[in-house]
Scaffold this motif. Sequence first.
Motif, PDB file in Angstrom:
ATOM      1  N   GLY A 123       0.788  -1.227   0.000  1.00  0.00           N
ATOM      2  CA  GLY A 123       0.000   0.000   0.000  1.00  0.00           C
ATOM      3  C   GLY A 123       0.817   1.272   0.000  1.00  0.00           C
ATOM      4  O   GLY A 123       0.316   2.338   0.397  1.00  0.00           O
ATOM      5  N   LEU A 124       2.067   1.214  -0.455  1.00  0.00           N
ATOM      6  CA  LEU A 124       2.940   2.393  -0.466  1.00  0.00           C
ATOM      7  C   LEU A 124       2.696   3.199  -1.735  1.00  0.00           C
ATOM      8  O   LEU A 124       2.680   2.646  -2.839  1.00  0.00           O
ATOM      9  CB  LEU A 124       4.401   1.966  -0.384  1.00  0.00           C
ATOM     10  N   SER A 125       2.513   4.496  -1.585  1.00  0.00           N
ATOM     11  CA  SER A 125       2.326   5.392  -2.718  1.00  0.00           C
ATOM     12  C   SER A 125       3.689   5.950  -3.110  1.00  0.00           C
ATOM     13  O   SER A 125       4.322   6.692  -2.351  1.00  0.00           O
ATOM     14  CB  SER A 125       1.372   6.530  -2.332  1.00  0.00           C
ATOM     15  N   LEU A 126       4.175   5.591  -4.271  1.00  0.00           N
ATOM     16  CA  LEU A 126       5.540   5.904  -4.662  1.00  0.00           C
ATOM     17  C   LEU A 126       5.689   7.347  -5.131  1.00  0.00           C
ATOM     18  O   LEU A 126       4.773   7.936  -5.698  1.00  0.00           O
ATOM     19  CB  LEU A 126       5.996   4.947  -5.767  1.00  0.00           C
ATOM     20  N   ALA A 127       6.885   7.887  -4.893  1.00  0.00           N
ATOM     21  CA  ALA A 127       7.227   9.241  -5.317  1.00  0.00           C
ATOM     22  C   ALA A 127       7.911   9.201  -6.675  1.00  0.00           C
ATOM     23  O   ALA A 127       8.435   8.168  -7.097  1.00  0.00           O
ATOM     24  CB  ALA A 127       8.142   9.893  -4.278  1.00  0.00           C
ATOM     25  N   ASP A 128       7.911  10.346  -7.356  1.00  0.00           N
ATOM     26  CA  ASP A 128       8.576  10.433  -8.653  1.00  0.00           C
ATOM     27  C   ASP A 128      10.077  10.614  -8.447  1.00  0.00           C
ATOM     28  O   ASP A 128      10.515  11.486  -7.688  1.00  0.00           O
ATOM     29  CB  ASP A 128       8.037  11.610  -9.462  1.00  0.00           C
ATOM     30  N   PRO A 129      10.899   9.806  -9.124  1.00  0.00           N
ATOM     31  CA  PRO A 129      12.348   9.958  -8.996  1.00  0.00           C
ATOM     32  C   PRO A 129      12.871  11.043  -9.937  1.00  0.00           C
ATOM     33  O   PRO A 129      12.208  11.416 -10.918  1.00  0.00           O
ATOM     34  CB  PRO A 129      12.873   8.582  -9.404  1.00  0.00           C
ATOM     35  N   GLY A 130      14.068  11.516  -9.661  1.00  0.00           N
ATOM     36  CA  GLY A 130      14.683  12.524 -10.510  1.00  0.00           C
ATOM     37  C   GLY A 130      16.176  12.299 -10.610  1.00  0.00           C
ATOM     38  O   GLY A 130      16.797  11.711  -9.717  1.00  0.00           O
ATOM     39  N   GLY A 131      16.771  12.801 -11.691  1.00  0.00           N
ATOM     40  CA  GLY A 131      18.207  12.710 -11.886  1.00  0.00           C
ATOM     41  C   GLY A 131      18.743  11.290 -11.848  1.00  0.00           C
ATOM     42  O   GLY A 131      19.854  11.053 -11.335  1.00  0.00           O
ATOM     43  N   VAL A 132      18.009  10.375 -12.393  1.00  0.00           N
ATOM     44  CA  VAL A 132      18.395   8.963 -12.292  1.00  0.00           C
ATOM     45  C   VAL A 132      19.488   8.633 -13.300  1.00  0.00           C
ATOM     46  O   VAL A 132      19.402   8.977 -14.486  1.00  0.00           O
ATOM     47  CB  VAL A 132      17.176   8.049 -12.518  1.00  0.00           C
ATOM     48  N   VAL A 133      20.512   7.970 -12.808  1.00  0.00           N
ATOM     49  CA  VAL A 133      21.599   7.460 -13.648  1.00  0.00           C
ATOM     50  C   VAL A 133      21.737   5.972 -13.353  1.00  0.00           C
ATOM     51  O   VAL A 133      21.931   5.580 -12.201  1.00  0.00           O
ATOM     52  CB  VAL A 133      22.931   8.180 -13.366  1.00  0.00           C
ATOM     53  N   GLU A 134      21.615   5.138 -14.408  1.00  0.00           N
ATOM     54  CA  GLU A 134      21.671   3.685 -14.214  1.00  0.00           C
ATOM     55  C   GLU A 134      22.918   3.110 -14.864  1.00  0.00           C
ATOM     56  O   GLU A 134      23.255   3.455 -16.002  1.00  0.00           O
ATOM     57  CB  GLU A 134      20.433   3.011 -14.802  1.00  0.00           C
ATOM     58  N   GLN A 135      23.606   2.262 -14.136  1.00  0.00           N
ATOM     59  CA  GLN A 135      24.746   1.523 -14.670  1.00  0.00           C
ATOM     60  C   GLN A 135      24.294   0.085 -14.899  1.00  0.00           C
ATOM     61  O   GLN A 135      24.013  -0.654 -13.956  1.00  0.00           O
ATOM     62  CB  GLN A 135      25.920   1.553 -13.686  1.00  0.00           C
ATOM     63  N   SER A 136      24.193  -0.275 -16.162  1.00  0.00           N
ATOM     64  CA  SER A 136      23.599  -1.562 -16.515  1.00  0.00           C
ATOM     65  C   SER A 136      24.274  -2.716 -15.791  1.00  0.00           C
ATOM     66  O   SER A 136      25.499  -2.842 -15.788  1.00  0.00           O
ATOM     67  CB  SER A 136      23.697  -1.779 -18.025  1.00  0.00           C
ATOM     68  N   GLY A 137      23.447  -3.541 -15.149  1.00  0.00           N
ATOM     69  CA  GLY A 137      23.929  -4.722 -14.464  1.00  0.00           C
ATOM     70  C   GLY A 137      24.539  -4.457 -13.106  1.00  0.00           C
ATOM     71  O   GLY A 137      24.937  -5.406 -12.418  1.00  0.00           O
ATOM     72  N   ALA A 138      24.607  -3.180 -12.693  1.00  0.00           N
ATOM     73  CA  ALA A 138      25.248  -2.867 -11.409  1.00  0.00           C
ATOM     74  C   ALA A 138      24.290  -2.177 -10.444  1.00  0.00           C
ATOM     75  O   ALA A 138      24.146  -2.598  -9.293  1.00  0.00           O
ATOM     76  CB  ALA A 138      26.470  -1.979 -11.640  1.00  0.00           C
ATOM     77  N   GLY A 139      23.613  -1.128 -10.882  1.00  0.00           N
ATOM     78  CA  GLY A 139      22.711  -0.404 -10.000  1.00  0.00           C
ATOM     79  C   GLY A 139      22.309   0.928 -10.596  1.00  0.00           C
ATOM     80  O   GLY A 139      22.629   1.241 -11.751  1.00  0.00           O
ATOM     81  N   LEU A 140      21.614   1.744  -9.807  1.00  0.00           N
ATOM     82  CA  LEU A 140      21.229   3.073 -10.258  1.00  0.00           C
ATOM     83  C   LEU A 140      21.176   4.019  -9.071  1.00  0.00           C
ATOM     84  O   LEU A 140      21.066   3.594  -7.909  1.00  0.00           O
ATOM     85  CB  LEU A 140      19.888   3.048 -10.980  1.00  0.00           C
ATOM     86  N   ALA A 141      21.283   5.299  -9.360  1.00  0.00           N
ATOM     87  CA  ALA A 141      21.267   6.337  -8.323  1.00  0.00           C
ATOM     88  C   ALA A 141      20.440   7.509  -8.816  1.00  0.00           C
ATOM     89  O   ALA A 141      20.318   7.750 -10.019  1.00  0.00           O
ATOM     90  CB  ALA A 141      22.689   6.782  -7.994  1.00  0.00           C
TER      91      ALA A 141
END
Length: 611
Positions: A364-382
């Motif tokens: 039941g969690l209402s999610l927030a909009d992310p910003g400035g996302v940078v993803e490193q494929s296969g490793a993670g994202l920030a």
Amino acid sequence: MGSRIPGWWIDAALVAVALGGLAAGLALLLAGRNDDAALAWFLATVPVLLALLVEIVTSLRRGQLGLDIVAALSMSAALAFGETLAGNVVALMYAGGQLLEQFAQQRARREMTALLGRVARTAMRHADGGLEEVAIEDLVPRDRILIRHGEVLPVDGRVAGEGALIDASALTGESVPVARPPGAEVSSGTTSVGVPFDLIVSRPARESAYAGIVRLVEAAQRSKAPAVRLADRFAIWFLLFTVLVAGAAWIGSDDPVRALAVLVVATPCPLILAVPVAIISGMSRAAGLGVLVKGGQALEALGRARTVVVDKTGTLTQGRALLARVEAQPGFCPDEVLWLAASLDQASAHVVAAALIDAAHERGLSLADPGGVVEQSGAGLAGRVDGHEVALGGHGYVRARIAAPPPDADPGAADGAARVDVAVDGQLAGILVLEDRVRDDAASVVRRLRQVGLGRIVLATGDRAEVAAQVAKALGLDAVAADLSPSAKVDIVLEERRTQPVMMVGDGVNDAPALAAADIGVAMGARGAAASSESAGIVLLVDRLDRLADAVEVAQRTRRIALQSVIAGLGLSVAAMLVAALGHLPPVQGALLQEVIDVAVILNALRALRG
């Protein structure tokens, strides 16, 4: 019997000719016009005999020899010896059996083509504060569409809003609708029977579960492989026995009519149809349960299987990562860690991201909009979530982004589970532990398989040994082989085949060779790899393991009924042949007796339609 004359109307016409000739002849006989009656029966027999001869020639060209040769001999002899009434009765019996098989085939075809008629063509998509009707091919992941009451879901997706009431009976055979909460995955091809709701598209229409089902059904309908007929396995021996008994009766009595009587009562025309009627009825029954059987040979092989070699991922397990627990660090609560991670993961297409988002919706969690996302494929994202700098991913990726790194050793996750580290504002906030869970019904399905005679169940997987051993122990399997390549899976199947018929169950591309190597391959669900569905003789159209046990039970029951028809029909025919050879059963009475026998075994075969 080999190639069939296409069209039920031809069989219906032959029945009408044979029945009309029989009735006309009897009327003429009662009027004292014996010669005209004999002519009517003769003319009514000839078209059926010609149609049968065409089928026999076609079958012989394909190297097939069937019991229908006995029917041709009896009709020909009846006409030659002037026993036209007996010939007419045999012709009616044969044509009626052909028509009955057409009925069974139409019934099975309706079960499958009913699926094709449910394909949605358009959908109502939210756009610019309103709704627009678009072709389902134009839908893309994350589109929001309106599903109205009574509407078939056009694509796979997640429920948005207050929830939904879904009727999956067309795919699963279940009559009770299921309530699906917000965020729950729902499948295309099912029907909304509650209030309208919004659906968030998960994948394009061409990749949806229902599109996969449609492709499989269409491929099965295009298949021209002939069904295996148990009765034809005895054809050459029964044919030789019939000719010997008929010849002995003729020589011993010097009366050709005795030989004709033997041929007439040896004519198991509807009997040899009783086996395919049972097989086709079983296929129809299976289709109603969401199980696609690609032919009679596949159904029979499934009924004979005594060992199961089964894949793990996507077969015994869910086949996708699910959140098992949240290990929050001091200063953070589990829901907070999950909320931050899932909010950031909305910008990722990774399968783990979908699992975390689903878990957040379920809580039941209402999610927030992310910003400035940078993803490193296969490793993670920030990126940023609600004013916080959030990073999530593998242990090394997150460790490089926190001020106080944890110990260098990566503790991993116990029992083969996967871990996702979460950092917030340069501090380790928690660890999300995900696992591919064993299906809820796996244990009960294993018990049912043992109850129906599958005494050995072997787990064969490419996963790590410790993970496979844990699953095998939990389900009480007989043997386990892990770290397998596709070729090694084939070796396992071939080794098991040395002792007993083997069924292989899997869903991935790497399972396709093993599915082809087994006596019968079963592919799990239309979402499985296309290669596995093409290699398998049986495909479970719904992603439910209990349908495997249902399919085995249908196959075994169908095979029993088919064998009953063969044994009972041929046994009674042999007894009647001996009586006829001794002169106690004239041709006409023999034909009527044989018709009673054949109707009985065909009615027995139709029991396979029932559950």
